[in-house]
Design a protein around this motif. Sequence first.
Motif, PDB file in Angstrom:
ATOM      1  N   ALA A 151      -3.021  -3.332  -1.019  1.00  0.00           N
ATOM      2  CA  ALA A 151      -2.480  -3.875  -2.274  1.00  0.00           C
ATOM      3  C   ALA A 151      -1.242  -3.058  -2.585  1.00  0.00           C
ATOM      4  CB  ALA A 151      -3.496  -3.771  -3.403  1.00  0.00           C
ATOM      5  N   GLU A 155       0.113  -2.206  -8.312  1.00  0.00           N
ATOM      6  CA  GLU A 155      -1.162  -2.821  -8.694  1.00  0.00           C
ATOM      7  C   GLU A 155      -2.297  -1.784  -8.589  1.00  0.00           C
ATOM      8  OE1 GLU A 155      -2.137  -5.404 -10.098  1.00  0.00           O
ATOM      9  OE2 GLU A 155      -4.275  -5.449  -9.602  1.00  0.00           O
ATOM     10  N   ASP A 205      -4.872  -8.630   1.863  1.00  0.00           N
ATOM     11  CA  ASP A 205      -4.066  -8.140   0.747  1.00  0.00           C
ATOM     12  C   ASP A 205      -4.771  -8.491  -0.561  1.00  0.00           C
ATOM     13  OD1 ASP A 205      -2.226  -7.543  -1.157  1.00  0.00           O
ATOM     14  OD2 ASP A 205      -0.528  -8.473  -0.127  1.00  0.00           O
ATOM     15  N   ASP A 207      -3.806  -7.850  -3.593  1.00  0.00           N
ATOM     16  CA  ASP A 207      -2.887  -8.178  -4.695  1.00  0.00           C
ATOM     17  C   ASP A 207      -3.000  -9.650  -5.072  1.00  0.00           C
ATOM     18  OD1 ASP A 207      -1.563  -5.978  -5.487  1.00  0.00           O
ATOM     19  OD2 ASP A 207       0.387  -6.491  -4.637  1.00  0.00           O
ATOM     20  N   LYS A 208      -3.117 -10.439  -4.024  1.00  0.00           N
ATOM     21  CA  LYS A 208      -3.008 -11.889  -4.241  1.00  0.00           C
ATOM     22  C   LYS A 208      -4.359 -12.577  -4.343  1.00  0.00           C
ATOM     23  CE  LYS A 208       1.298 -11.800  -1.638  1.00  0.00           C
ATOM     24  NZ  LYS A 208       1.242 -10.821  -0.552  1.00  0.00           N
ATOM     25  N   LYS A 209      -5.431 -11.786  -4.286  1.00  0.00           N
ATOM     26  CA  LYS A 209      -6.757 -12.421  -4.312  1.00  0.00           C
ATOM     27  C   LYS A 209      -7.661 -11.728  -5.320  1.00  0.00           C
ATOM     28  CE  LYS A 209      -6.748 -13.935   0.463  1.00  0.00           C
ATOM     29  NZ  LYS A 209      -6.200 -13.115   1.516  1.00  0.00           N
TER      30      LYS A 209
END
Length: 230
Positions: A151, A155, A205, A207-209
């Motif tokens: 990540a 974040e 990743d 960050d996006k999930k």
Amino acid sequence: MSKTMTIAIDGPAASGKSTLAKNLAEDLGYLYFDTGVMYRAITLVALERGIDVEDEEACTALAESVRIDIEPPSEERRLYDVLIDGDDKTWEIRESDVDANVSVVAACPGVRHALTRQQRRIGLSGDVVMVGRDIGTVVMPDADIKLYLDASVEERARRRFIDMLAQGEEVELEDVLASMRMRDQLDSGRDVAPLKPADDAIVLDSDKKSEEEVLEEVKRLVEENQVEPS
Ligand code: DC
């Protein structure tokens, strides 16, 4: 009957790997083993005893002699209890002075040697989800599934900041971000067992999930790997 499995999850601080590993282990009925706890425990003992964290010989001696036990949680807010020579130090190992010093202790080859041996012994017993920085590359290179959860540093700092506030620590987001950058640099730049994905790791990743999305994805990967023994 399914075969026993070792699942290695590596990644930088606050990437969400501990939560993922805890949920996955619960789901599968596996042991959850957060290896960072061991480096934190040695760092805490060094600080408590006034040992210089740069003193490799003294830190190695601690890693070879201090008893670290990880037990089921005695409080709901915990993932586990950490006992150091029998004393409960679960909260203390998360304090900011340990955060600030643990990467130095974790870069000491003697400390890594002593702790890797203990981690491998636990990992080889099977049906375990192990979390750390070098599980897929060094501790359990033959793990059945290797994941690298990543990540962005921003974040991750935000997540750690929220955790620290919840623990009643007075911190600034900027300071948490600076210390996270420093730790990333130390963990990835050290000579022994640096933080990096294993060649055969699956990189995710976070960050996006959401936590749930990552867990579902990993559960699917585990199912695909759970072949019946012939
Ligand atoms: O995951 P964590 O933040 O609790 O880890 C604490 C420190 O220990 C961090 O600097 C990385 C290091 N560590 C390591 O070098 N190898 C591991 N297998 C686990 C943690």
